[in-house]
Write a protein that holds these residues in place. Structure first.
Motif, mmCIF file in Angstrom:
data_model
loop_
_atom_site.group_PDB
_atom_site.id
_atom_site.type_symbol
_atom_site.label_atom_id
_atom_site.label_comp_id
_atom_site.label_asym_id
_atom_site.label_seq_id
_atom_site.Cartn_x
_atom_site.Cartn_y
_atom_site.Cartn_z
ATOM 1 N N VAL A 118 0.772 4.306 -2.766
ATOM 2 C CA VAL A 118 0.382 5.596 -2.416
ATOM 3 C C VAL A 118 1.756 6.496 -2.894
ATOM 4 C CG1 VAL A 118 0.579 7.524 -0.617
ATOM 5 C CG2 VAL A 118 -0.865 5.334 -0.562
ATOM 6 N N TYR A 119 2.831 5.986 -2.952
ATOM 7 C CA TYR A 119 4.083 6.761 -3.598
ATOM 8 C C TYR A 119 3.806 7.108 -5.245
ATOM 9 C CZ TYR A 119 8.901 7.785 -5.100
ATOM 10 O OH TYR A 119 10.085 8.243 -5.660
ATOM 11 N N ALA A 156 -5.827 -0.006 -1.929
ATOM 12 C CA ALA A 156 -4.953 0.419 -2.914
ATOM 13 C C ALA A 156 -5.435 -0.302 -4.274
ATOM 14 C CB ALA A 156 -3.618 0.053 -2.327
ATOM 15 N N PRO A 193 -4.599 14.502 3.052
ATOM 16 C CA PRO A 193 -5.085 13.123 3.449
ATOM 17 C C PRO A 193 -5.464 12.812 4.894
ATOM 18 C CG PRO A 193 -2.970 13.087 2.631
ATOM 19 C CD PRO A 193 -3.279 14.448 3.022
ATOM 20 N N ASP A 240 -9.067 10.212 1.616
ATOM 21 C CA ASP A 240 -8.010 9.213 2.242
ATOM 22 C C ASP A 240 -6.842 9.269 1.004
ATOM 23 O OD1 ASP A 240 -7.944 7.007 0.419
ATOM 24 O OD2 ASP A 240 -10.261 6.983 1.246
ATOM 25 N N SER A 241 -5.582 8.799 1.330
ATOM 26 C CA SER A 241 -4.610 8.933 0.502
ATOM 27 C C SER A 241 -4.552 8.072 -0.811
ATOM 28 C CB SER A 241 -3.344 8.491 1.233
ATOM 29 O OG SER A 241 -3.387 7.356 2.018
ATOM 30 N N TYR A 242 -5.411 7.015 -0.779
ATOM 31 C CA TYR A 242 -5.377 6.077 -1.905
ATOM 32 C C TYR A 242 -6.407 6.741 -3.135
ATOM 33 C CZ TYR A 242 -3.635 2.888 1.339
ATOM 34 O OH TYR A 242 -2.692 2.448 2.509
ATOM 35 N N SER A 287 1.010 -1.113 -0.032
ATOM 36 C CA SER A 287 0.048 0.001 0.029
ATOM 37 C C SER A 287 0.936 1.405 -0.025
ATOM 38 C CB SER A 287 -0.832 -0.058 1.259
ATOM 39 O OG SER A 287 -0.213 0.031 2.397
ATOM 40 N N GLN A 288 1.835 1.218 0.733
ATOM 41 C CA GLN A 288 2.888 2.484 0.593
ATOM 42 C C GLN A 288 3.605 2.765 -0.712
ATOM 43 O OE1 GLN A 288 5.521 1.357 3.786
ATOM 44 N NE2 GLN A 288 4.587 2.734 5.107
ATOM 45 N N SER A 315 1.505 9.509 -5.927
ATOM 46 C CA SER A 315 2.154 10.929 -5.724
ATOM 47 C C SER A 315 2.938 11.444 -6.871
ATOM 48 C CB SER A 315 2.715 11.126 -4.504
ATOM 49 O OG SER A 315 4.079 10.170 -4.696
ATOM 50 N N HIS A 339 -5.828 -2.150 3.920
ATOM 51 C CA HIS A 339 -5.119 -1.109 3.084
ATOM 52 C C HIS A 339 -4.855 -1.648 1.779
ATOM 53 C CE1 HIS A 339 -4.113 2.244 5.943
ATOM 54 N NE2 HIS A 339 -4.269 1.182 6.813
#
Length: 236
Positions: A36-37, A194, A172, A150-152, A32-33, A40, A190
């Motif tokens: 998100v990256y 994603a 976020p 949310d970030s996703y 999931s990280q 971005s 998560h």
């Protein structure tokens, strides 16, 4: 021929190993990280120069769903509640108008007013991310906003707002559960979120939603009138 078989064998081993590692990563924070990256890094569609140069003048909170409490009363689900909390924290640091977008707007507004925030602007006709952007752009003239989701969901939402001429700075909101190396079930939730957003983002780019109505198709009265008891669990 031997060389060809060796290449096939090596390719199979590497491919199988990669698949296994990806599957394992779904139960860790890594997958999931990474998503998100990657999100971005995605560029936004071109926007008017004024949108790019002006500072944010409002917060826009996107609804994340509704649920029912023990008394069968409609309340904000945990996604929407976290977005409301994020908006409240940001507002107390920098008071700006707050625009609430989605069928959850009446409940978001009630929660924010109960926590000392008023002067809210609601748009509660939209039922998906595309309509969030279109109807917000119709409801109030905005060039640059702080966007709360949310970030996703953020990359897809920012893209839709950019397509409607609104630049956005992301704020976020956390998901209901945190990533934790010791809690695979949390990490998997998560990862599911994603994967959903990757698929939805690709859909919006390759084959946009046909049910995303143009803002001109919705009257001002519809933008201001509560939408009954509709509930949803996540962004569309």
């Amino acid at each position: 021929m031997v060389t060809l078989f060796r290449i096939i064998n090596i390719t199979f081993i590497l491919g199988s190993t990669s698949v296994i590692l990806v599957i394992i990563s779904l139960f860790t924070p890594l997958f999931s990280q990474a998503i998100v990256y990657i999100f971005s890094l995605l560029p936004l569609p071109d926007m008017p120069a004024a949108a790019m140069s002006s500072p944010p003048t409002a917060y826009v909170v996107l609804g994340g769903g509704l649920t029912n409490d023990h008394n069968n009363q409609i309340i904000l689900n945990r996604y929407s509640l976290n977005r409301a909390r994020t908006a409240a924290g940001a507002y107390h640091d920098l008071p700006l108008p707050i625009v609430l977008s989605g069928a959850e707007a009446p409940w978001l507004g009630q929660w924010l007013m109960e926590h000392g925030i008023d002067g809210l602007i609601s748009e509660n006709a939209s039922m998906n991310t595309c309509e969030n952007a279109r109807f917000t752009a119709k409801r109030i003239p905005l060039r640059h906003v702080y966007l709360i989701t949310d970030s996703y969901h953020m990359a897809r939402a920012r893209r839709q707002f950019a397509l409607n001429g609104i630049n956005s700075t992301p704020l976020p909101a956390p998901l209901p559960v945190r990533r934790d190396w010791m809690k695979p079930a949390h990490n998997l939730s998560h990862s599911r979120r994603a994967v959903y957003e990757v698929a939805a983002y690709l859909r919006d780019v390759i084959r946009p939603q046909m049910d995303c109505r143009h803002a001109n198709d919705v009257t001002s009265q519809q933008l201001l009138t509560p939408r009954g008891n509709a509930a949803k669990d996540s962004d569309e």
